[in-house]
Design an enzyme around this catalytic site. Structure first.
Site, PDB file in Angstrom:
ATOM      1  N   VAL A 285      -0.832  -0.960  17.608  1.00  0.00           N
ATOM      2  CA  VAL A 285      -1.671  -0.735  16.425  1.00  0.00           C
ATOM      3  C   VAL A 285      -1.937  -2.062  15.718  1.00  0.00           C
ATOM      4  O   VAL A 285      -1.044  -2.628  15.083  1.00  0.00           O
ATOM      5  CB  VAL A 285      -1.025   0.266  15.445  1.00  0.00           C
ATOM      6  CG1 VAL A 285      -1.955   0.510  14.252  1.00  0.00           C
ATOM      7  CG2 VAL A 285      -0.711   1.587  16.139  1.00  0.00           C
TER       8      VAL A 285
ATOM      9  N   HIS B  13       0.820  -1.208   0.000  1.00  0.00           N
ATOM     10  CA  HIS B  13       0.000   0.000   0.000  1.00  0.00           C
ATOM     11  C   HIS B  13       0.855   1.259   0.000  1.00  0.00           C
ATOM     12  O   HIS B  13       0.389   2.345   0.349  1.00  0.00           O
ATOM     13  CB  HIS B  13      -0.951  -0.023   1.196  1.00  0.00           C
ATOM     14  CG  HIS B  13      -1.984  -1.100   1.081  1.00  0.00           C
ATOM     15  ND1 HIS B  13      -1.777  -2.372   1.559  1.00  0.00           N
ATOM     16  CD2 HIS B  13      -3.207  -1.120   0.503  1.00  0.00           C
ATOM     17  CE1 HIS B  13      -2.837  -3.122   1.292  1.00  0.00           C
ATOM     18  NE2 HIS B  13      -3.712  -2.388   0.651  1.00  0.00           N
TER      19      HIS B  13
ATOM     20  N   ASP C 232      -3.712  -3.846  12.712  1.00  0.00           N
ATOM     21  CA  ASP C 232      -4.203  -3.511  11.371  1.00  0.00           C
ATOM     22  C   ASP C 232      -4.353  -4.831  10.626  1.00  0.00           C
ATOM     23  O   ASP C 232      -3.364  -5.439  10.225  1.00  0.00           O
ATOM     24  CB  ASP C 232      -3.209  -2.587  10.670  1.00  0.00           C
ATOM     25  CG  ASP C 232      -3.650  -2.203   9.260  1.00  0.00           C
ATOM     26  OD1 ASP C 232      -4.733  -2.629   8.833  1.00  0.00           O
ATOM     27  OD2 ASP C 232      -2.886  -1.472   8.589  1.00  0.00           O
ATOM     28  N   MET C 233      -5.584  -5.286  10.443  1.00  0.00           N
ATOM     29  CA  MET C 233      -5.769  -6.623   9.885  1.00  0.00           C
ATOM     30  C   MET C 233      -6.941  -6.685   8.922  1.00  0.00           C
ATOM     31  O   MET C 233      -7.999  -6.097   9.151  1.00  0.00           O
ATOM     32  CB  MET C 233      -5.999  -7.639  11.008  1.00  0.00           C
ATOM     33  CG  MET C 233      -7.144  -7.312  11.933  1.00  0.00           C
ATOM     34  SD  MET C 233      -7.327  -8.514  13.272  1.00  0.00           S
ATOM     35  CE  MET C 233      -8.101  -9.861  12.386  1.00  0.00           C
TER      36      MET C 233
ATOM     37  N   GLY D  51       2.137  -3.688  16.031  1.00  0.00           N
ATOM     38  CA  GLY D  51       2.782  -2.395  15.804  1.00  0.00           C
ATOM     39  C   GLY D  51       4.263  -2.398  16.127  1.00  0.00           C
ATOM     40  O   GLY D  51       4.998  -1.517  15.667  1.00  0.00           O
TER      41      GLY D  51
ATOM     42  N   TRP E 282     -15.074 -19.559   9.616  1.00  0.00           N
ATOM     43  CA  TRP E 282     -16.412 -18.971   9.649  1.00  0.00           C
ATOM     44  C   TRP E 282     -16.474 -17.698  10.491  1.00  0.00           C
ATOM     45  O   TRP E 282     -17.322 -16.842  10.262  1.00  0.00           O
ATOM     46  CB  TRP E 282     -17.426 -19.997  10.162  1.00  0.00           C
ATOM     47  CG  TRP E 282     -17.056 -20.631  11.471  1.00  0.00           C
ATOM     48  CD1 TRP E 282     -17.343 -20.181  12.718  1.00  0.00           C
ATOM     49  CD2 TRP E 282     -16.284 -21.827  11.647  1.00  0.00           C
ATOM     50  NE1 TRP E 282     -16.818 -21.009  13.681  1.00  0.00           N
ATOM     51  CE2 TRP E 282     -16.161 -22.038  13.056  1.00  0.00           C
ATOM     52  CE3 TRP E 282     -15.692 -22.746  10.777  1.00  0.00           C
ATOM     53  CZ2 TRP E 282     -15.468 -23.120  13.594  1.00  0.00           C
ATOM     54  CZ3 TRP E 282     -15.005 -23.825  11.317  1.00  0.00           C
ATOM     55  CH2 TRP E 282     -14.902 -24.011  12.706  1.00  0.00           C
ATOM     56  N   LYS E 283     -15.561 -17.574  11.449  1.00  0.00           N
ATOM     57  CA  LYS E 283     -15.576 -16.370  12.299  1.00  0.00           C
ATOM     58  C   LYS E 283     -15.162 -15.133  11.496  1.00  0.00           C
ATOM     59  O   LYS E 283     -15.787 -14.078  11.593  1.00  0.00           O
ATOM     60  CB  LYS E 283     -14.652 -16.567  13.496  1.00  0.00           C
ATOM     61  CG  LYS E 283     -15.098 -17.697  14.423  1.00  0.00           C
ATOM     62  CD  LYS E 283     -14.130 -17.909  15.567  1.00  0.00           C
ATOM     63  CE  LYS E 283     -14.569 -19.081  16.441  1.00  0.00           C
ATOM     64  NZ  LYS E 283     -13.628 -19.325  17.568  1.00  0.00           N
TER      65      LYS E 283
END
Length: 329
Positions: free
Chosen positions: A172, A45, A174-175, A300, A226-227
């Protein structure tokens, strides 16, 4: 891969964006975010995504002159329209507004419709934590993951970010809701490497570590099976309910990922109980590593480690993509 100075990377991005009718402020902000993403090791990104961003501008899917506008206010929840502006700019403005609301009231929520890809979602978690707030933000996306039990992609990987301010280095998370983000799979593909664990399904429905196969058929594996599938669905529903914006259904129908919906929540109180937070981290890191020479890190921590190395040695870049970007100047 080679290393180049952070300032060179940032200035190159900015120069190109100025040629695409970005204002000085917007060009500097967006260029800084792209460069910082690569600096922190999120190449998918950062540099790697920049040519796609430029193409979206040329295709009219990102409007460089657009400004986010307040649509409605309900107590400490505000709804804004991003007007198809640059996603990083809109997200930064939305998180700053949530920070302001939280600073004045202890909590603030901004729902954002009709915006664009925010690149690394963690950027806005770091922004909130830098301001002394707990930050929670999430976005929907084009379908790239089947619902649990299904064979076709109908869910976005809908990244979720949770950030907690900390003097010794912010926490942090971030997923994405998929085992690997599509950007991370691209990184493995560019290096001609397999994924370390299965990240999706091949065309026959078998689990695979082949990133090219998963990126082609868009059958990424949900985290927690499924979660993760359920969480991706609920995040999309919450976003649509709060913002009135486009869902994954509508985004996917257009074949290109634009006009997405996002939410930014900030929590702030004078005492964040730092000593108790440190106690949790110390206990977590007290476990013996499973592998010799292994390390247990909090969310993080590895980002900070990569950032320090990049600032000292230069930012790692894919040489082929770097040359592509230089041709855009």
């Amino acid at each position: 891969m080679k290393r180049i100075p952070f300032d060179q990377l940032q200035q190159t991005f900015k120069h190109i964006l100025l040629q695409l009718s970005f204002t000085e402020e917007k060009a500097a902000l967006c260029a800084g975010i792209f460069a910082a993403n690569s600096r922190d090791g999120v190449h998918s990104h950062g540099l790697n995504r920049f040519p796609v961003f430029v193409q979206y501008i040329k295709d009219g899917l990102v409007n460089p002159s657009a400004e986010p506008e307040l649509q409605s206010s309900n107590g400490l929840i505000e709804t804004w329209n991003g007007n198809l502006g640059a996603g990083m700019y809109n997200a930064t403005k939305a998180m700053q507004r949530a920070i302001t609301l939280a600073t004045d009231n202890g909590i603030g929520c901004v729902a954002l419709q009709n915006t664009n890809h925010w690149m690394r979602g963690g950027t806005y978690g770091w922004q909130a934590a830098d301001a002394g707030c707990i930050g929670i933000c999430f976005t929907n996306a084009i379908a790239g993951m089947p619902a649990w039990g299904g064979a076709e992609p109908v869910l976005g990987n809908n990244p979720l970010v949770i950030a907690v301010p900390r003097t010794k280095g912010h926490i942090v998370l971030d997923m994405a809701m998929s085992q690997f983000s599509y950007g991370k799979m691209q990184e493995y593909e560019l290096k001609h490497e397999q994924l370390p664990v299965p990240g999706g399904y091949d065309d026959a429905g078998n689990l695979t570590t082949n990133p090219s196969a998963i990126r082609a058929n868009k059958r990424a594996l949900p985290i927690g099976f499924w979660k993760g599938s359920s969480l991706a669905l609920v995040l999309d529903i919450v976003l649509t309910a709060l913002s009135g914006g486009r869902s994954t259904t509508k985004i996917t129908a257009d074949k290109k990922e634009y006009g997405v919906s996002q939410c930014f929540i900030c929590l702030r109180q004078p005492d964040m109980h730092d000593a108790l937070v440190e106690e949790i981290l110390a206990y977590t890191k007290s476990s013996q590593p499973a592998m010799p020479g292994g390390r247990i890190s909090y969310p993080g921590e590895n980002t900070l480690r990569t950032r320090v190395q990049s600032e000292k040695e230069g930012v790692l870049v894919n040489e082929e993509i770097w040359e592509q970007v230089l041709q855009l100047k």
